[in-house]
Scaffold this motif. Structure first.
Motif, PDB file in Angstrom:
ATOM      1  N   ALA A 629      -3.909  30.322 -27.280  1.00  0.00           N
ATOM      2  CA  ALA A 629      -3.663  30.788 -25.913  1.00  0.00           C
ATOM      3  C   ALA A 629      -2.621  29.940 -25.208  1.00  0.00           C
ATOM      4  O   ALA A 629      -2.522  29.977 -23.984  1.00  0.00           O
ATOM      5  N   ASN A 630      -1.824  29.196 -25.980  1.00  0.00           N
ATOM      6  CA  ASN A 630      -0.864  28.288 -25.359  1.00  0.00           C
ATOM      7  C   ASN A 630       0.569  28.631 -25.761  1.00  0.00           C
ATOM      8  O   ASN A 630       1.074  28.152 -26.768  1.00  0.00           O
ATOM      9  N   PRO A 631       1.260  29.453 -24.968  1.00  0.00           N
ATOM     10  CA  PRO A 631       2.644  29.827 -25.293  1.00  0.00           C
ATOM     11  C   PRO A 631       3.628  28.680 -25.130  1.00  0.00           C
ATOM     12  O   PRO A 631       4.774  28.795 -25.575  1.00  0.00           O
ATOM     13  N   PRO A 637       3.931  35.479 -29.542  1.00  0.00           N
ATOM     14  CA  PRO A 637       2.593  35.996 -29.197  1.00  0.00           C
ATOM     15  C   PRO A 637       1.904  36.667 -30.380  1.00  0.00           C
ATOM     16  O   PRO A 637       0.681  36.681 -30.457  1.00  0.00           O
ATOM     17  N   LYS A 680      -7.554  34.498 -21.999  1.00  0.00           N
ATOM     18  CA  LYS A 680      -6.174  34.193 -21.615  1.00  0.00           C
ATOM     19  C   LYS A 680      -5.187  34.920 -22.521  1.00  0.00           C
ATOM     20  O   LYS A 680      -4.172  35.467 -22.067  1.00  0.00           O
ATOM     21  N   LEU A 681      -5.480  34.949 -23.808  1.00  0.00           N
ATOM     22  CA  LEU A 681      -4.595  35.672 -24.716  1.00  0.00           C
ATOM     23  C   LEU A 681      -4.654  37.170 -24.439  1.00  0.00           C
ATOM     24  O   LEU A 681      -3.634  37.876 -24.553  1.00  0.00           O
ATOM     25  N   ASP A 684      -2.185  37.434 -21.682  1.00  0.00           N
ATOM     26  CA  ASP A 684      -0.807  37.112 -22.061  1.00  0.00           C
ATOM     27  C   ASP A 684      -0.173  38.173 -22.943  1.00  0.00           C
ATOM     28  O   ASP A 684       1.041  38.380 -22.912  1.00  0.00           O
ATOM     29  N   THR A 688       4.817  41.035 -24.663  1.00  0.00           N
ATOM     30  CA  THR A 688       5.207  40.312 -25.877  1.00  0.00           C
ATOM     31  C   THR A 688       6.707  40.209 -26.042  1.00  0.00           C
ATOM     32  O   THR A 688       7.193  39.436 -26.856  1.00  0.00           O
ATOM     33  N   LYS A 697      -0.411  45.751 -27.967  1.00  0.00           N
ATOM     34  CA  LYS A 697      -1.450  45.052 -27.205  1.00  0.00           C
ATOM     35  C   LYS A 697      -2.828  45.655 -27.449  1.00  0.00           C
ATOM     36  O   LYS A 697      -3.839  44.937 -27.437  1.00  0.00           O
ATOM     37  N   MET A 732      -7.267  33.551 -13.662  1.00  0.00           N
ATOM     38  CA  MET A 732      -7.188  34.166 -14.978  1.00  0.00           C
ATOM     39  C   MET A 732      -8.228  35.262 -15.177  1.00  0.00           C
ATOM     40  O   MET A 732      -7.943  36.325 -15.746  1.00  0.00           O
TER      41      MET A 732
END
Length: 1015
Positions: A629-631, A637, A680-681, A684, A688, A697, A732
């Motif tokens: 979950a950390n871009p 993605p 979170k993902l 996010d 993409t 998605k 979030m």
């Protein structure tokens, strides 16, 4: 009494021994059964010199040259080996001579004969044109080695092994004390012959192990090992050399080529086609026969892996050959970089078979540091930053762009390189002084050495290139080879399975056309389709045999990737959360395929029975939780989504493993961060950057939804979920809830539309009279479209059921986020729309045959919708929900609540739920009446008081900083949940940038008060 024979002179004894050894004579032969060769010319020369016609040590070389020049059906090399063998036999008999005084002299003679046999064997092999060779029966040094390493069960090239056995000690003496110049042409031809011989048996169905045994025996001889890596074919050179050239022309290439995997038809002879030989018409074969083929192929391939590992390991241990081996591996990687592309040119790139074998061998080379965690510190991250043996600069990095990497490297290289050069000069000076003084110690050098670490000083070789430890070289080369080899084969297998399924579907479609009106070419098309399916099935079985039934290979690869991920985590400071705000450049610069390959292998291994048995997955889970979950650390993605796919495959229900349940439900990082990161993902993945992001998605969120549903049932994770909903209620979690609602609306709306179409098409096909009047092509197209729509609605309903289900079970315990002013109307509108579809007048359009086939369960869906209504009503402390329901001008009708209640009673829903639902309907109706009264009271509302998007009276007007437009706060906040831009000019906009329009708000409130006072 018989007269005793006179004793033979030493010269006569010497002549007898040499005649037996060399099978020659200077006089006419007396043995008619096996006459020696009469060397008439040498005999005449000896007579002319006035010497007796006796063979002697002085004449030995002249005699041997004359014999080798003699026209004979026997190959010179074979003759010399036999001479050596006969000399060995004579040497064995000499100690038993009656005349002991002759023993020393005769031993010297025989040893000289042996030496001549060896010397001239070298000459014959190095200069084959020097002596006449027979037209047939030529013998090579390779033949001798093949015979030496073969067993009685071996065949070679389809025939039995030739019985050309070297006498004991011959090969040892042949390679003893020979100078490199003499050996070079011999071994050059030997390795060329070995390469050609290997090509003939490059299949696990043939005697591929015989040449491998030869190679293993050769590299045990130091001179042969050195000659191997210096051979012109060790690494083929030239502008036109590509990956396939290296596979075909290099000495090791044909050895690595041995594989069950399919290759291009140009490079596969029929007898080497494993698919045809073992798996053709597999559906008609006994399962035991197929299983036997699997076992045989796996056994042979493991023997090949072990043998090739032995060869490379021996060469790497040898300081004289190590560099050449690393150079070869680097060249193989470099010339086959195009294997990373989706479509691989088989004429330019080496085969998958070669790269899978190379993958297996490289994994074995890694075993020493895979089993010793302390050696992880020897892996130098600088390797990917500098153009060393393999160039990683063209690879996509995890987060950094190529420009960012180049700038970063340039900014720090000068100081690091200069620092090391100064240190080198200092060491050289200290070593020079140490040599001048016997009493000098090396303590200063040790101290200097201890101060250097791979991460602070860039080590340089004598030619100025970066220099790295073997562990570093092996680690990164293995990673690249696995990407181009084992993982590429996994990708090919997946494509093959898709092709096979498409072929089976096409065959089913063709067979369904049997009957009246079928085109005449139909039978041929069916035959062709069956042949194609059989070909694809053969290939599938080949992949199964070599890779996917080889659990040991898969687990070795998993061990490697476990080490890789642990090493990468160390770069960012270890398994700790949360991560730092800034991603270290060393991590950001790592090739993206490192992580992608690890996830792909985990995902695939999860589908292979027993592949994960005994594999400790905790470190993999740590990595996934940290980065999915950390871009800011992993930009792609889809790569982060693949981590979710892995977790999804590990769910206890799918993996059938209690160990997985223990891991999910007891892992510390999972308990703390898993639910949050999944949500979170989920948010996010809305954007993409891909042109297919809208559809992608849904697939990704499907796997996230399945995981979240499982975690909700785990008490510790459910408690964490509720904590997140409270802590991140307007952050979030609100975004997560918004996208969940958006998806539910879209998916159900799409599904209801398609179901209506399917109902219409079912009616068309049921009317057989009109249906038969259509042309065959029209019927086929209509039927194909019907089946496509069936697939679409089945998938959409699956996703919709998950989303609505999540709204139902979460709203039972979490209601506050649903009832926020920016969310409550959106939720109410959704529920009203679904309710109108399921119990309103248009519900008849959804009555379709066998709805279960499409995952459409209207009763269950209605029950869930009503549960959400009731759950939110129970948590509505501010009484905002009824007005939100009634303000929906599109779908709200008060009679829907009573109609739904009737249906609920028919399907057996509890009366308590029904009554609460009816009560909510009453409140909504009252709220609607109140709203109408308010609207009548206000009369005409000035345009400046109306929200420009909703055209409703604003309650909390705010100014958008960029466009300067005034809108109602709930309206713009709902928009920002899905799109962080100003809707009027698309500039960036976030909730904290909204400017309260207090002056307008006061005027609106005054307007309402004035209207109220008048009424």
């Amino acid at each position: 009494m018989a007269q005793a024979k006179p004793a033979k002179s030493p010269e006569e004894v010497e002549d007898i021994i040499l005649r037996r050894i060399f099978q020659v004579t200077l006089g006419p032969g007396k043995d008619q059964a096996n006459p020696p060769v009469y060397l008439e010319q040498t005999a005449a020369e000896v007579l002319s010199e006035g010497k007796p016609l006796l063979l002697s040590m002085k004449l030995m070389e002249r005699v041997l040259i004359d014999r080798l020049s003699f026209t004979s059906p026997e190959a010179p090399f074979k003759y010399l080996m036999q001479c050596y063998g006969r000399a060995q036999e004579e040497l064995r008999k000499i100690p038993n001579m009656k005349d002991k005084s002759l023993i020393g002299r005769m031993e010297e003679v025989v040893k000289q004969a042996k030496q001549f046999a060896i010397s001239y064997s070298r000459i014959v092999l190095g200069n084959p044109e020097m002596f006449l060779q027979p037209a047939a029966g030529k013998v090579s040094l390779l033949d001798v080695f093949i015979s030496a390493v073969s067993t009685g069960f071996d065949t070679f090239g389809g025939s039995s092994i030739p019985a050309i056995t070297a006498p004991p000690g011959f090969l040892e003496d042949f390679f003893r004390d020979i100078d490199e110049d003499s050996l070079e042409p011999i071994l050059k031809q030997l390795y060329e012959d070995l390469k050609l011989a290997m090509r003939k048996v490059a299949s696990p169905l043939q005697s591929c192990q015989v040449p491998l045994r030869v190679l293993k025996s050769l590299i045990e001889i130091p001179a042969c090992a050195k000659a191997l890596v210096n051979h012109p074919s060790w690494i083929p050179r030239g502008d036109d050399v590509d990956g396939r050239t290296i596979e075909v022309e290099s000495i090791l290439g044909p050895f690595f080529h041995v594989s069950a995997l399919p290759d291009h038809v140009i490079f596969t002879r029929e007898e080497q086609d494993v698919g045809k030989q073992c798996f053709s018409n597999a559906e008609t074969r006994r399962p035991a026969d197929i299983a036997s083929s699997f076992t045989s192929i796996k056994t042979v391939m493991h023997q090949m892996y072990e043998g090739l590992h032995y060869v490379l390991y021996a060469l790497l241990k040898n300081s004289n050959t190590r560099e050449k081996v690393l150079e070869y591996l680097g060249e193989v990687i470099k010339k086959n970089a195009a294997r990373a592309q989706i479509n691989v040119n088989p004429l330019k790139c080496a085969s998958s078979g070669m790269f899978v074998s190379l993958s297996a061998v490289m994994l074995k080379l890694c075993e020493p540091f895979l089993d010793d965690p302390t050696k992880i510190n020897l892996i130098d991250a600088n390797y990917v930053l500098h153009n060393g043996r393999i160039d990683c600069r063209g690879l996509t990095a995890i987060h950094a762009s190529s420009e960012e990497i180049a700038t970063w490297v340039d900014s720090r290289n000068y100081a690091r390189t200069e620092g090391y050069r100064q240190l080198q000069r200092q060491r050289e000076e200290e070593e020079r002084r140490a040599l001048q003084s016997q009493g000098a110690t090396s303590s200063g050098n040790n101290h200097a050495s201890d101060s250097i670490t791979p991460n602070t000083i860039l080590r340089l070789s004598s030619d100025g290139r970066p220099k790295y430890s073997f562990v570093t070289e092996c680690f990164f080369m293995t990673a690249r080879i696995l990407d181009l080899g084992l993982l590429k084969a996994v990708s090919e297998y997946q494509s093959l399975i898709q092709d096979l399924r498409r072929g089976q579907d096409a065959l089913a479609t063709l067979e369904a056309q049997h009957g009246q009106g079928a085109p005449p070419q139909l039978e041929q098309e069916i035959t062709n389709a069956k042949a194609e399916i059989d070909r694809l099935s053969q290939q599938r079985f080949c992949y199964d045999a070599q890779i996917f039934r080889d659990v040991e290979l898969l687990q070795q690869a998993l061990s490697f990737y476990k080490l890789m991920l642990v090493w990468m985590v160390r770069i960012v400071g270890g398994f700790r959360m949360p991560l730092a705000a800034e991603c270290p450049m060393e991590f950001a610069s790592m090739p993206e395929h490192f992580v992608d390959d690890a996830m792909e292998l985990l995902l695939f291994s999860s589908r292979i029975p027993k592949a994960l048995d005994g594999v400790i997955l905790d470190d993999f889970l740590n990595f996934i939780i940290m980065f999915m979950a950390n871009p800011l650390y992993i930009k792609n993605p889809y790569l982060r989504a693949k981590m979710v796919d892995v977790l999804n495959a590990w769910m206890p229900e799918k993996s059938k493993s209690s160990a997985m349940a223990t891991m999910f439900e007891g892992h510390p990082l999972a308990l703390e961060y898993l639910v949050f990161n999944l949500m979170k993902l989920y948010v996010d993945i809305e954007f993409t950057g891909s042109h297919t992001q809208f559809y992608d998605k849904f697939n990704i969120r499907h796997h996230i939804a399945e995981l979240l549903e499982y975690l909700w049932e785990v008490a510790s994770h459910r408690n964490k979920w509720k904590e997140i909903a409270q802590t991140h209620e307007k952050g979030m979690y609100l975004n997560f809830l918004n996208f969940l609602v958006n998806d539910s609306i879209f998916l159900l709306d799409e599904s209801f539309n398609v179901i209506s179409q399917l109902k219409q098409m079912e009616a068309e096909m049921a009317n057989t009279v009109e249906w038969e009047q259509r042309t065959q092509q029209e019927r086929q197209e209509r039927t194909r479209h019907f089946h496509q729509q069936e697939q679409f609605v089945r998938w959409d309903m699956t996703l919709a059921n998950e989303d609505v289900g999540m709204l139902a079970y979460t709203s039972a315990e979490i209601t506050a986020p649903f009832l926020l002013q920016e969310m409550v109307e959106r939720v109410a509108n959704m529920l009203n729309y679904f309710l109108s579809q399921l119990v309103g007048p248009q519900r008849k359009t959804l009555t379709i045959k066998d709805p279960e086939k499409y995952e459409f369960r209207p009763r269950k869906l209605l029950k869930q919708i009503v549960e959400i209504y009731v759950n939110l009503a129970r948590g509505d402390k501010e009484n905002v929900f009824p007005s939100a329901i009634s303000s929906d001008g599109r779908s709200y009708k008060d009679e829907l609540f009573s109609d739904a209640a009737e249906v609920l009673r028919k399907i057996g829903v509890g009366e308590r739920i029904i009554q609460e639902f009816v009560d909510l309907g009453v409140k909504a109706k009252a709220s609607a009446s109140e709203a109408m009264d308010t609207e009548a009271m206000l009369g005409d509302i000035p345009d400046e008081f109306l929200d420009p998007i909703q055209c409703t009276l604003m309650k909390d007007p705010v100014i958008l900083p960029s466009s300067k437009t005034t809108v109602d706060r709930p309206t713009i906040q709902r928009h920002l949940l899905s799109d962080a831009t100003d809707p009027f000019n698309r500039s960036l906009l976030t909730p904290d940038m909204l400017i309260p329009n207090t002056e307008l708000k006061a005027r609106i409130e005054e307007f309402i008060r004035s209207k109220s006072s008048r009424n």
